[in-house]
Design an enzyme around this catalytic site. Structure first.
Site, mmCIF file in Angstrom:
data_model
loop_
_atom_site.group_PDB
_atom_site.id
_atom_site.type_symbol
_atom_site.label_atom_id
_atom_site.label_comp_id
_atom_site.label_asym_id
_atom_site.label_seq_id
_atom_site.Cartn_x
_atom_site.Cartn_y
_atom_site.Cartn_z
ATOM 1 N N GLY A 39 -20.419 21.200 5.516
ATOM 2 C CA GLY A 39 -21.059 20.240 4.621
ATOM 3 C C GLY A 39 -22.285 20.896 4.035
ATOM 4 O O GLY A 39 -22.923 21.748 4.684
ATOM 5 N N SER A 138 -21.433 15.980 -1.401
ATOM 6 C CA SER A 138 -20.962 14.782 -2.098
ATOM 7 C C SER A 138 -21.445 13.521 -1.404
ATOM 8 O O SER A 138 -21.872 13.546 -0.244
ATOM 9 C CB SER A 138 -19.431 14.790 -2.132
ATOM 10 N N VAL A 251 -15.643 29.832 0.572
ATOM 11 C CA VAL A 251 -16.272 28.729 1.310
ATOM 12 C C VAL A 251 -17.762 28.997 1.496
ATOM 13 O O VAL A 251 -18.163 30.046 1.997
ATOM 14 C CB VAL A 251 -15.593 28.549 2.680
ATOM 15 N N ASP A 255 -23.647 26.973 -1.202
ATOM 16 C CA ASP A 255 -24.644 26.620 -0.189
ATOM 17 C C ASP A 255 -25.492 27.827 0.198
ATOM 18 O O ASP A 255 -26.706 27.720 0.407
ATOM 19 C CB ASP A 255 -23.960 26.049 1.058
ATOM 20 N N THR A 288 -17.702 37.212 3.562
ATOM 21 C CA THR A 288 -17.357 36.845 4.931
ATOM 22 C C THR A 288 -16.086 36.004 4.963
ATOM 23 O O THR A 288 -15.871 35.153 4.104
ATOM 24 C CB THR A 288 -18.499 36.047 5.583
ATOM 25 N N GLY A 290 -13.241 33.173 6.354
ATOM 26 C CA GLY A 290 -13.290 31.823 6.911
ATOM 27 C C GLY A 290 -14.497 31.045 6.442
ATOM 28 O O GLY A 290 -14.783 30.968 5.254
#
Length: 303
Positions: A39, A138, A251, A255, A288, A290
């Site tokens: 998140g 979100s 992923v 962030d 990186t 995963g």
């Protein structure tokens, strides 16, 4: 070094697998398996702490999966402040197909949050003590569109730098009242915000500059994926191309960008240098596999 607080209203347990090839119907044996707390705000805190900063994560969670999320956060040694809800925390899954290099991502909508739970969250968050507050991710079902915007207004009188990284209603409602130091939309999120397709870097830069001109945010950093990023400030706009790297997973790239840029701002870097450090952070996350996010050594090398 200043400290930050992060908010994740719709966190996830991020599960990632690697397989040789994806098939329909057939059972696929995975080669690797990763479990991480996920998140927006949680990911930002993970990278911020890796860089040497202090962060406290605020997040909504509930159900058996909420307990599992607590355990994952403790494993990462993150200082946490849970906001309890009745609904179960969601589980997001990504699968990397080694043969093609393609990544498949499955993200559920998450729980429905009640009005009473929203009120509790606002009451607690309005009292948070920090230098920078990062609201990322979100809005869960049931949370009003203006939640981020109302929270920014409550924190503004204390001089807290409010950082917003959301999409759709969360982005629109978060910017509505101003009080935002930095907002980081992707190109697609910015297009959705302005309601039109933005063709070319000049159009994107102009739309970002308009947000600054209207006083909705002091800085706007627009990420363009493999093309780079654009920064808009009162002084004008700046474009930096993406770094040539081999992508392993997308992923957490946004962030990691936010975490690195806020870390640099909290270290009193000029905003242009902080922006470049943010690009290095986002690029480092792509290296990186995963859900591992950016590593400090990679960020510094790419910067």
């Amino acid at each position: 070094m200043k400290n930050i607080a992060t908010l994740t209203l719709n966190p996830t347990i991020d599960v990632a697998y690697e397989v040789d090839r994806v098939f329909a119907t057939h059972k696929m044996r995975t080669l690797r398996e990763y479990h991480n707390p996920g998140g927006g705000g949680i990911n930002v805190a993970r990278v911020f702490v890796r860089l040497g900063g202090n962060a406290r994560v605020h997040y909504m969670s509930g159900g058996a999966t909420g307990v599992a999320l607590d355990g994952l956060l403790d494993r990462h040694q993150l200082v946490r402040a849970q906001i309890p809800i009745e609904g179960a925390t969601r589980v997001a899954t990504s699968v990397l197909e080694r043969e093609s290099g393609k990544e498949y991502r499955f993200v559920p909508p998450g729980p429905v949050v009640s009005e009473a739970e929203c009120d509790l969250a606002m009451e607690r968050l309005a009292q948070v003590e920090c230098d920078y507050f990062v609201a990322s991710g979100s809005l869960p079902q049931g949370v009003p569109e203006d939640f981020y915007g109302r929270l920014a207004a409550k924190l503004a009188p204390r001089g807290v730098g409010f950082v917003l990284d959301s999409s759709g209603a969360g982005l629109r409602g978060g910017l509505a009242g101003g009080n935002v130091l930095l907002v980081k939309p992707s190109q697609g999120e910015l297009q959705q915000l302005v309601g039109e397709e933005l063709k070319g870097k000049e159009a994107i830069a102009a739309a970002a500059q308009e947000i600054v001109r209207k006083g909705l945010a002091r800085y706007v950093a627009v990420t363009l994926g493999h093309e780079g990023a654009i920064l808009a400030t009162e002084q004008g706009t700046l474009f930096h191309p993406a770094l040539p790297i081999e992508a392993k997973s997308a992923v957490g790239a946004g962030d990691s960008f936010v975490a690195a840029m806020v870390y640099a701002l909290a270290s009193d870097w000029p905003v242009e240098d902080a922006f470049r450090y943010g690009i290095a952070g986002g690029s480092a996350a792509v290296l990186t596999p995963g859900t591992d996010l950016a590593r400090p050594a990679d960020i510094d090398r790419l910067y």
